[in-house]
Motif scaffolding. Sequence first.
Motif, mmCIF file in Angstrom:
data_model
loop_
_atom_site.group_PDB
_atom_site.id
_atom_site.type_symbol
_atom_site.label_atom_id
_atom_site.label_comp_id
_atom_site.label_asym_id
_atom_site.label_seq_id
_atom_site.Cartn_x
_atom_site.Cartn_y
_atom_site.Cartn_z
ATOM 1 N N GLY A 251 0.625 -1.077 -0.334
ATOM 2 C CA GLY A 251 0.146 0.014 -0.199
ATOM 3 C C GLY A 251 1.534 1.659 0.005
ATOM 4 O O GLY A 251 1.871 1.247 0.819
ATOM 5 N N LYS A 257 -2.908 2.964 -1.350
ATOM 6 C CA LYS A 257 -3.704 2.886 -2.876
ATOM 7 C C LYS A 257 -2.871 2.344 -3.759
ATOM 8 O O LYS A 257 -1.559 2.027 -2.549
ATOM 9 C CB LYS A 257 -4.587 4.139 -3.717
ATOM 10 C CG LYS A 257 -4.722 5.041 -2.679
ATOM 11 C CD LYS A 257 -6.253 4.026 -2.298
ATOM 12 C CE LYS A 257 -7.559 5.671 -1.922
ATOM 13 N NZ LYS A 257 -8.447 4.743 -1.840
ATOM 14 N N GLU A 258 -2.644 2.371 -4.505
ATOM 15 C CA GLU A 258 -1.232 0.886 -5.487
ATOM 16 C C GLU A 258 -0.391 2.054 -5.738
ATOM 17 O O GLU A 258 -0.636 3.311 -5.579
ATOM 18 C CB GLU A 258 -2.411 0.823 -6.449
ATOM 19 C CG GLU A 258 -2.414 2.308 -7.589
ATOM 20 C CD GLU A 258 -3.799 2.260 -7.551
ATOM 21 O OE1 GLU A 258 -3.966 3.597 -8.772
ATOM 22 O OE2 GLU A 258 -4.821 2.535 -7.030
ATOM 23 N N THR A 261 1.023 6.310 -6.148
ATOM 24 C CA THR A 261 0.320 6.770 -6.294
ATOM 25 C C THR A 261 0.856 7.455 -4.877
ATOM 26 O O THR A 261 0.174 8.220 -4.250
ATOM 27 C CB THR A 261 -1.452 6.429 -5.620
ATOM 28 O OG1 THR A 261 -0.516 5.216 -4.422
ATOM 29 C CG2 THR A 261 -1.659 5.723 -7.290
ATOM 30 N N HIS A 286 -5.069 -2.305 -0.024
ATOM 31 C CA HIS A 286 -4.876 -0.469 -0.155
ATOM 32 C C HIS A 286 -6.217 -0.650 -0.989
ATOM 33 O O HIS A 286 -7.329 -1.820 -1.613
ATOM 34 C CB HIS A 286 -3.920 -0.570 -0.962
ATOM 35 C CG HIS A 286 -3.443 -1.115 -2.044
ATOM 36 N ND1 HIS A 286 -4.371 -0.843 -3.157
ATOM 37 C CD2 HIS A 286 -2.062 -2.481 -2.439
ATOM 38 C CE1 HIS A 286 -3.409 -1.677 -4.475
ATOM 39 N NE2 HIS A 286 -2.760 -2.261 -3.833
ATOM 40 N N GLY A 287 -6.594 0.375 -0.923
ATOM 41 C CA GLY A 287 -7.751 0.586 -1.878
ATOM 42 C C GLY A 287 -7.282 1.271 -3.571
ATOM 43 O O GLY A 287 -6.398 0.553 -3.738
ATOM 44 N N ASN A 288 -8.491 1.121 -4.339
ATOM 45 C CA ASN A 288 -8.295 1.416 -5.866
ATOM 46 C C ASN A 288 -7.931 3.174 -5.924
ATOM 47 O O ASN A 288 -8.764 4.519 -5.199
ATOM 48 C CB ASN A 288 -9.033 1.297 -6.321
ATOM 49 C CG ASN A 288 -9.441 -0.330 -6.159
ATOM 50 O OD1 ASN A 288 -8.453 -0.941 -6.408
ATOM 51 N ND2 ASN A 288 -10.261 -0.702 -7.973
ATOM 52 N N ALA A 289 -7.153 3.815 -6.931
ATOM 53 C CA ALA A 289 -6.999 5.412 -5.945
ATOM 54 C C ALA A 289 -8.448 6.161 -6.506
ATOM 55 O O ALA A 289 -8.365 6.996 -6.912
ATOM 56 C CB ALA A 289 -5.479 5.745 -6.536
ATOM 57 N N LEU A 299 -4.895 0.314 -11.299
ATOM 58 C CA LEU A 299 -4.124 -0.162 -11.245
ATOM 59 C C LEU A 299 -3.257 -1.951 -11.456
ATOM 60 O O LEU A 299 -2.175 -1.907 -10.804
ATOM 61 C CB LEU A 299 -5.603 -0.903 -9.947
ATOM 62 C CG LEU A 299 -4.901 -1.701 -8.411
ATOM 63 C CD1 LEU A 299 -6.157 -1.386 -7.452
ATOM 64 C CD2 LEU A 299 -4.686 -3.377 -8.711
#
Length: 310
Positions: A251, A257-258, A261, A286-289, A299
């Motif tokens: 992360g 995020k990916e 980022t 992690h999340g998606n930006a 991603l």
Amino acid sequence: MKNHRNPRRTFLKNAALGSALATFTSGVSLANTRTEKPIRQHFNLNYAPHFGMFKNHAGNDLVDQINFMAEQGFPALEDNGLMKRSPEDQKRIGAALEKHGMTMGVFVIDPGFNWEVALTTGKETYKEAFVKECEKAVEVAKIVNAKWMTVVPGYFERNLPMDQQTANIIDAYRMGAEVFEPHGLTMVMEPLSDNPHLYLRHSNQAYMICKAVDSPAVKILYDIYHMQRNEGNLIPNMELCWEEIAYIQIGDNPGRKEPGTGEINYQNVFKWIDHKGFKGICGMEHGNASPGKEGEQALIDAYHKADAFK
């Protein structure tokens, strides 16, 4: 004057034309096949997405999401909430992973007090609840052919000296190790950065506990995002703890995020991990930006870029 054709020359010419046409049509057929089913692209490291990461491409069904991950070349999956899923869903996940030759990454052992003052206290009620959850985890691991489970010791007990709290955690993890060792399973403890109340925050703490427990069933989950926030100096600190690191999570920071980022040079970190000969899982926790299909594709592209080291 008649034009007498050479039968042999005509035969060779037609044969050559037929061969060229066959090659052309074969190429068209292959191109169509590739359009209908994307080529599986492989990575240097074993990256593991989680459910929901590609739902805009694959939909909400868990198996459909695994199928999409496999098509994109991801060799593993992690699912923190696996123990809370229905037995039917657990079996479906296990079957889908087996079908694609994918590996199950971590799932979380949550006795219900991970975010409370718990194992640091040394109280028998907490240790017993922890061991009971470890026993349940063994059965879940069998269904999906998992090897690693995430554990978190909880918050500080402010009324006890630091060393006493550490000793209490060591005792609890030794009890957990007795459950996992006969099955070849490993609980990986994760230092976190979510808030200052958490006892386990640094990789050297986790390293010390591993050495004290002295079991192949107790190792470190090195989450690069959390460790960048808590201690930085990623590669040297990973080197210091390397012999006890069994699982890695990803992360970027800030934002979680990916790769690409935030501030972490992930291509360099991945290169170092690969050169260490790491064959375990790198969980994409992690999340998606960005939202939607475009964000999901971005991603995937980010991982190919970070993974393109030499």
